[in-house]
Enzyme design. Structure first.
Site, short mmCIF file in Angstrom:
data_model
loop_
_atom_site.label_atom_id
_atom_site.label_comp_id
_atom_site.label_asym_id
_atom_site.label_seq_id
_atom_site.Cartn_x
_atom_site.Cartn_y
_atom_site.Cartn_z
N PRO A 10 0.78 -1.12 -0.21
CA PRO A 10 0.00 0.12 0.03
C PRO A 10 0.71 1.25 -0.18
O PRO A 10 1.81 1.40 0.65
CB PRO A 10 -0.62 -0.19 1.32
CG PRO A 10 0.17 -0.89 2.24
CD PRO A 10 0.49 -1.97 1.40
N ASN A 11 0.18 2.41 -0.75
CA ASN A 11 0.89 3.58 -0.66
C ASN A 11 2.14 3.80 -1.72
O ASN A 11 2.64 4.79 -1.92
CB ASN A 11 1.01 4.27 0.55
CG ASN A 11 -0.17 4.11 1.51
OD1 ASN A 11 -1.19 4.62 0.84
ND2 ASN A 11 0.02 3.57 2.74
N ARG A 18 5.22 10.77 -2.11
CA ARG A 18 5.16 10.65 -1.03
C ARG A 18 6.53 10.82 0.10
O ARG A 18 7.49 10.07 -0.32
CB ARG A 18 4.30 9.51 -0.62
CG ARG A 18 4.59 8.69 0.58
CD ARG A 18 4.19 7.19 0.46
NE ARG A 18 3.80 6.66 1.54
CZ ARG A 18 4.06 5.25 1.82
NH1 ARG A 18 4.83 4.53 1.24
NH2 ARG A 18 4.25 4.95 3.40
N TYR A 23 11.57 8.59 1.37
CA TYR A 23 11.44 7.48 0.43
C TYR A 23 12.15 7.89 -0.94
O TYR A 23 12.19 7.30 -1.86
CB TYR A 23 9.98 7.23 -0.16
CG TYR A 23 9.38 6.47 1.20
CD1 TYR A 23 9.84 5.31 1.79
CD2 TYR A 23 8.01 7.35 1.60
CE1 TYR A 23 9.30 4.95 2.80
CE2 TYR A 23 7.68 6.41 2.97
CZ TYR A 23 7.87 5.38 3.44
OH TYR A 23 7.55 5.02 4.47
N ASN A 74 8.18 -5.62 -1.27
CA ASN A 74 8.16 -4.43 -0.13
C ASN A 74 6.62 -4.34 0.27
O ASN A 74 5.65 -3.72 -0.57
CB ASN A 74 8.67 -3.17 -1.07
CG ASN A 74 8.43 -1.90 -0.01
OD1 ASN A 74 8.03 -2.04 1.20
ND2 ASN A 74 9.17 -0.87 -0.27
N ALA A 77 3.38 -1.06 4.80
CA ALA A 77 2.67 -0.94 6.06
C ALA A 77 2.18 -2.16 6.41
O ALA A 77 2.41 -2.57 7.61
CB ALA A 77 1.74 -0.04 6.34
N GLU A 98 12.70 -9.41 1.33
CA GLU A 98 11.85 -8.52 1.65
C GLU A 98 12.75 -7.12 1.82
O GLU A 98 13.86 -6.82 1.94
CB GLU A 98 11.56 -8.51 3.37
CG GLU A 98 10.97 -7.42 4.07
CD GLU A 98 10.82 -7.65 5.47
OE1 GLU A 98 10.96 -8.77 6.01
OE2 GLU A 98 10.54 -6.76 6.37
N HIS A 100 12.83 -2.90 2.00
CA HIS A 100 12.27 -1.75 2.40
C HIS A 100 13.24 -0.45 1.82
O HIS A 100 14.37 -0.51 1.92
CB HIS A 100 12.22 -1.42 3.95
CG HIS A 100 11.32 -2.40 4.39
ND1 HIS A 100 10.00 -2.52 4.32
CD2 HIS A 100 11.42 -3.70 4.91
CE1 HIS A 100 9.44 -3.67 4.74
NE2 HIS A 100 10.52 -4.24 5.28
N ARG A 107 13.36 4.14 12.34
CA ARG A 107 12.27 4.88 12.16
C ARG A 107 11.21 4.54 13.64
O ARG A 107 11.82 4.18 14.41
CB ARG A 107 11.27 4.61 10.96
CG ARG A 107 12.30 5.10 9.90
CD ARG A 107 11.53 5.09 8.31
NE ARG A 107 10.38 5.81 8.48
CZ ARG A 107 9.30 5.83 7.47
NH1 ARG A 107 9.44 4.79 6.51
NH2 ARG A 107 8.43 6.37 7.48
#
Ligand code: DQA
Length: 144
Positions: A10-11, A18, A23, A74, A77, A98, A100, A107
């Site tokens: 998502p996103n 964003r 990012y 990725n 969330a 995975e 990111h 964070r």
């Protein structure tokens, strides 16, 4: 030719717009182009997907079973929330990397736990979009 499935949660369709401080400025189209170039150079076919719908993501993961040589994911969330994606990745029975873009460990505390890391062969975090390239290159190495 073997296939690698690159999945984005998502996103991530908002990449480039964003939180560019977190990012970066690459868009999802830039990431897709990078993945396809890396696939071409590594002799792998790339399937590239993004969704904001968890059920759709689960369907793609399960459809990977007995079909693809690896998954680069990725999960956005969902990394920190989804037992269902964790279970689907186990059911798929293919190597998972995975990725990111940001270093989630620098964070907020809620980003420090990953349901996906428990089932991933490796985790790349904080390397920006270069992490996708490295993940595909590693899967190519495993499939040599
Ligand atoms: C992310 C990190 C997640 O915590 C966040 O929810 C994202 C993107 C990353 O690529 O750094 O959406 O997966």
């Amino acid at each position: 030719m073997k296939t690698i499935l690159v999945l984005n949660g998502p996103n991530l369709n908002m990449l480039g717009l964003r939180q560019p401080d977190v990012y970066g400025h690459d868009t999802l189209a830039d990431v897709e182009a990078l993945c396809r170039k890396t696939g071409d150079e590594s002799g792998l076919e790339i399937e590239f997907q993004q969704t904001n719908h968890e059920g759709k993501m689960i369907d793609w993961i399960l459809h990977a079973r007995n079909r693809v040589a690896g998954i680069v994911i990725n999960p956005g969330a969902w990394t920190h929330t989804s037992v269902a994606i964790h279970d689907a990745l186990i059911a798929a029975e293919v190597p998972v990397i995975e990725v990111h873009i940001s270093n989630v460990h620098r964070r907020e505390h809620f980003r420090h736990h990953s349901y996906v890391s428990l089932v991933a062969k490796a985790v790349l975090a904080g390397l920006g979009t270069h992490g996708y390239q490295l993940a595909i290159e590693h899967l190519a190495h495993l499939n040599r």
